[in-house]
Design a protein around this motif. Sequence first.
Motif, PDB file in Angstrom:
ATOM      1  N   GLY A 177       1.528   5.725  -8.337  1.00 54.51           N
ATOM      2  CA  GLY A 177       1.013   5.568  -9.691  1.00 54.51           C
ATOM      3  C   GLY A 177      -0.184   4.645  -9.786  1.00 54.51           C
ATOM      4  O   GLY A 177      -0.398   3.993 -10.808  1.00 54.51           O
ATOM      5  N   ILE A 178      -0.971   4.589  -8.703  1.00 49.01           N
ATOM      6  CA  ILE A 178      -2.162   3.731  -8.669  1.00 49.01           C
ATOM      7  C   ILE A 178      -3.336   4.534  -8.107  1.00 49.01           C
ATOM      8  O   ILE A 178      -3.154   5.638  -7.608  1.00 49.01           O
ATOM      9  CB  ILE A 178      -1.924   2.459  -7.811  1.00 49.01           C
ATOM     10  CG1 ILE A 178      -1.546   2.835  -6.367  1.00 49.01           C
ATOM     11  CG2 ILE A 178      -0.860   1.574  -8.446  1.00 49.01           C
ATOM     12  CD1 ILE A 178      -1.348   1.646  -5.433  1.00 49.01           C
ATOM     13  N   THR A 179      -4.523   3.952  -8.171  1.00 47.22           N
ATOM     14  CA  THR A 179      -5.690   4.620  -7.585  1.00 47.22           C
ATOM     15  C   THR A 179      -5.722   4.367  -6.080  1.00 47.22           C
ATOM     16  O   THR A 179      -5.142   3.391  -5.587  1.00 47.22           O
ATOM     17  CB  THR A 179      -7.001   4.094  -8.199  1.00 47.22           C
ATOM     18  OG1 THR A 179      -7.140   2.716  -7.851  1.00 47.22           O
ATOM     19  CG2 THR A 179      -7.021   4.288  -9.713  1.00 47.22           C
ATOM     20  N   LYS A 180      -6.447   5.224  -5.371  1.00 44.80           N
ATOM     21  CA  LYS A 180      -6.558   5.017  -3.918  1.00 44.80           C
ATOM     22  C   LYS A 180      -7.320   3.734  -3.606  1.00 44.80           C
ATOM     23  O   LYS A 180      -7.065   3.075  -2.609  1.00 44.80           O
ATOM     24  CB  LYS A 180      -7.165   6.233  -3.218  1.00 44.80           C
ATOM     25  CG  LYS A 180      -8.580   6.534  -3.615  1.00 44.80           C
ATOM     26  CD  LYS A 180      -9.087   7.783  -2.916  1.00 44.80           C
ATOM     27  CE  LYS A 180     -10.503   8.065  -3.359  1.00 44.80           C
ATOM     28  NZ  LYS A 180     -11.020   9.317  -2.871  1.00 44.80           N
ATOM     29  N   GLU A 181      -8.251   3.357  -4.492  1.00 49.87           N
ATOM     30  CA  GLU A 181      -9.001   2.112  -4.302  1.00 49.87           C
ATOM     31  C   GLU A 181      -8.071   0.898  -4.417  1.00 49.87           C
ATOM     32  O   GLU A 181      -8.169  -0.050  -3.629  1.00 49.87           O
ATOM     33  CB  GLU A 181     -10.136   2.002  -5.334  1.00 49.87           C
ATOM     34  CG  GLU A 181     -11.252   3.025  -5.153  1.00 49.87           C
ATOM     35  CD  GLU A 181     -10.924   4.417  -5.703  1.00 49.87           C
ATOM     36  OE1 GLU A 181     -11.663   5.360  -5.368  1.00 49.87           O
ATOM     37  OE2 GLU A 181      -9.935   4.559  -6.462  1.00 49.87           O
ATOM     38  N   PHE A 182      -7.166   0.954  -5.391  1.00 50.63           N
ATOM     39  CA  PHE A 182      -6.233  -0.157  -5.559  1.00 50.63           C
ATOM     40  C   PHE A 182      -5.260  -0.220  -4.378  1.00 50.63           C
ATOM     41  O   PHE A 182      -4.915  -1.302  -3.908  1.00 50.63           O
ATOM     42  CB  PHE A 182      -5.477  -0.037  -6.891  1.00 50.63           C
ATOM     43  CG  PHE A 182      -4.729  -1.274  -7.270  1.00 50.63           C
ATOM     44  CD1 PHE A 182      -5.361  -2.508  -7.336  1.00 50.63           C
ATOM     45  CD2 PHE A 182      -3.378  -1.222  -7.570  1.00 50.63           C
ATOM     46  CE1 PHE A 182      -4.677  -3.666  -7.685  1.00 50.63           C
ATOM     47  CE2 PHE A 182      -2.676  -2.370  -7.918  1.00 50.63           C
ATOM     48  CZ  PHE A 182      -3.325  -3.594  -7.974  1.00 50.63           C
ATOM     49  N   LEU A 183      -4.851   0.939  -3.860  1.00 49.83           N
ATOM     50  CA  LEU A 183      -3.988   0.959  -2.675  1.00 49.83           C
ATOM     51  C   LEU A 183      -4.719   0.329  -1.488  1.00 49.83           C
ATOM     52  O   LEU A 183      -4.126  -0.461  -0.751  1.00 49.83           O
ATOM     53  CB  LEU A 183      -3.545   2.383  -2.346  1.00 49.83           C
ATOM     54  CG  LEU A 183      -2.690   2.543  -1.088  1.00 49.83           C
ATOM     55  CD1 LEU A 183      -1.413   1.700  -1.155  1.00 49.83           C
ATOM     56  CD2 LEU A 183      -2.330   4.017  -0.865  1.00 49.83           C
ATOM     57  N   SER A 184      -5.991   0.648  -1.316  1.00 45.13           N
ATOM     58  CA  SER A 184      -6.772   0.042  -0.227  1.00 45.13           C
ATOM     59  C   SER A 184      -6.830  -1.469  -0.378  1.00 45.13           C
ATOM     60  O   SER A 184      -6.719  -2.217   0.603  1.00 45.13           O
ATOM     61  CB  SER A 184      -8.196   0.601  -0.211  1.00 45.13           C
ATOM     62  OG  SER A 184      -8.180   1.954   0.154  1.00 45.13           O
ATOM     63  N   LYS A 185      -6.996  -1.942  -1.618  1.00 48.46           N
ATOM     64  CA  LYS A 185      -7.045  -3.376  -1.884  1.00 48.46           C
ATOM     65  C   LYS A 185      -5.707  -4.036  -1.524  1.00 48.46           C
ATOM     66  O   LYS A 185      -5.677  -5.093  -0.888  1.00 48.46           O
ATOM     67  CB  LYS A 185      -7.368  -3.597  -3.367  1.00 48.46           C
ATOM     68  CG  LYS A 185      -7.570  -5.032  -3.753  1.00 48.46           C
ATOM     69  CD  LYS A 185      -7.947  -5.128  -5.230  1.00 48.46           C
ATOM     70  CE  LYS A 185      -8.053  -6.571  -5.659  1.00 48.46           C
ATOM     71  NZ  LYS A 185      -8.347  -6.704  -7.082  1.00 48.46           N
ATOM     72  N   ILE A 186      -4.595  -3.390  -1.894  1.00 45.65           N
ATOM     73  CA  ILE A 186      -3.258  -3.916  -1.555  1.00 45.65           C
ATOM     74  C   ILE A 186      -3.096  -4.011  -0.044  1.00 45.65           C
ATOM     75  O   ILE A 186      -2.644  -5.031   0.488  1.00 45.65           O
ATOM     76  CB  ILE A 186      -2.147  -3.022  -2.164  1.00 45.65           C
ATOM     77  CG1 ILE A 186      -2.113  -3.165  -3.685  1.00 45.65           C
ATOM     78  CG2 ILE A 186      -0.779  -3.362  -1.558  1.00 45.65           C
ATOM     79  CD1 ILE A 186      -1.230  -2.141  -4.387  1.00 45.65           C
ATOM     80  N   LYS A 187      -3.500  -2.969   0.665  1.00 40.90           N
ATOM     81  CA  LYS A 187      -3.352  -2.954   2.125  1.00 40.90           C
ATOM     82  C   LYS A 187      -4.226  -4.027   2.775  1.00 40.90           C
ATOM     83  O   LYS A 187      -3.806  -4.670   3.736  1.00 40.90           O
ATOM     84  CB  LYS A 187      -3.675  -1.558   2.673  1.00 40.90           C
ATOM     85  CG  LYS A 187      -2.641  -0.528   2.280  1.00 40.90           C
ATOM     86  CD  LYS A 187      -3.060   0.856   2.695  1.00 40.90           C
ATOM     87  CE  LYS A 187      -2.164   1.330   3.778  1.00 40.90           C
ATOM     88  NZ  LYS A 187      -2.476   2.659   4.273  1.00 40.90           N
ATOM     89  N   SER A 188      -5.422  -4.227   2.236  1.00 41.50           N
ATOM     90  CA  SER A 188      -6.312  -5.274   2.768  1.00 41.50           C
ATOM     91  C   SER A 188      -5.681  -6.661   2.556  1.00 41.50           C
ATOM     92  O   SER A 188      -5.717  -7.504   3.467  1.00 41.50           O
ATOM     93  CB  SER A 188      -7.672  -5.232   2.076  1.00 41.50           C
ATOM     94  OG  SER A 188      -8.314  -4.034   2.387  1.00 41.50           O
ATOM     95  N   GLN A 189      -5.116  -6.898   1.382  1.00 40.79           N
ATOM     96  CA  GLN A 189      -4.464  -8.174   1.095  1.00 40.79           C
ATOM     97  C   GLN A 189      -3.288  -8.405   2.051  1.00 40.79           C
ATOM     98  O   GLN A 189      -3.089  -9.518   2.544  1.00 40.79           O
ATOM     99  CB  GLN A 189      -3.961  -8.212  -0.347  1.00 40.79           C
ATOM    100  CG  GLN A 189      -5.045  -8.365  -1.383  1.00 40.79           C
ATOM    101  CD  GLN A 189      -4.500  -8.235  -2.803  1.00 40.79           C
ATOM    102  OE1 GLN A 189      -3.384  -7.759  -3.026  1.00 40.79           O
ATOM    103  NE2 GLN A 189      -5.303  -8.653  -3.783  1.00 40.79           N
ATOM    104  N   LEU A 190      -2.524  -7.366   2.314  1.00 41.07           N
ATOM    105  CA  LEU A 190      -1.372  -7.493   3.211  1.00 41.07           C
ATOM    106  C   LEU A 190      -1.813  -7.811   4.638  1.00 41.07           C
ATOM    107  O   LEU A 190      -1.159  -8.579   5.331  1.00 41.07           O
ATOM    108  CB  LEU A 190      -0.520  -6.206   3.174  1.00 41.07           C
ATOM    109  CG  LEU A 190       0.267  -5.988   1.886  1.00 41.07           C
ATOM    110  CD1 LEU A 190       0.857  -4.593   1.857  1.00 41.07           C
ATOM    111  CD2 LEU A 190       1.361  -7.028   1.739  1.00 41.07           C
ATOM    112  N   LEU A 191      -2.938  -7.245   5.059  1.00 44.99           N
ATOM    113  CA  LEU A 191      -3.461  -7.547   6.388  1.00 44.99           C
ATOM    114  C   LEU A 191      -3.873  -9.008   6.494  1.00 44.99           C
ATOM    115  O   LEU A 191      -3.653  -9.668   7.514  1.00 44.99           O
ATOM    116  CB  LEU A 191      -4.661  -6.645   6.725  1.00 44.99           C
ATOM    117  CG  LEU A 191      -4.332  -5.194   7.084  1.00 44.99           C
ATOM    118  CD1 LEU A 191      -5.604  -4.379   7.220  1.00 44.99           C
ATOM    119  CD2 LEU A 191      -3.524  -5.148   8.381  1.00 44.99           C
TER     120      LEU A 191
END
Length: 194
Positions: A177-191
């Motif tokens: 339920g999010i944009t692919k850009e926001f998913l990329s941001k989440i994954k970057s933060q987790l890294l």
Amino acid sequence: MKIKPLLDYIRKYVDLTQEEEAILTSKVIFRKYLKGQYILQHGDVCKYQCFVISGCTKTFFLDDEGQEHIILFSVEDWWTSDMGSFITQTPADLNVQCIENTELIMFPIETTEELYDKIPKLERFFRKIIERGLVATQKRLIRNFSLSAKDRYLYFKNQYPDIEQRIPQYMLASYLGITKEFLSKIKSQLLLED
């Protein structure tokens, strides 16, 4: 027919005799779909409950702007269909499309009641898996309302690690339920947190 995975799955819930297995095998359909093919399209009446032997599907609906909203991925030993359409025999609200080449065992609506009559254990089996599906759906709804996007992603990643590797990121974003850009941001933060 590659019926063994289905029989193994059924055995987790009920024990069938060899005669019952033979009846079941004679009433189901084995079918292969190519990546991108639809198993069911919005507006068609769902005629099958489908058990995934191999491959991956997505179940989704399109909103009025044509935006895709994925509600379910199905992989090996999972089920896929539009249960509302199947049960009521009315036009489907959902689409089911193959993300990979997919092999299914399909239970036709015409033979379902006959199977229940000949093999009463199957009615119990389907009740159990539908109950499990209902519980999973309720829990998913609660997660969608109560968890942050990051926590929804982490739940998916931990619960279904194999699926994440098999689907494009934009599909995972749609499911969350999010944009692919926001998913990329989440994954970057987790890294960065690791």
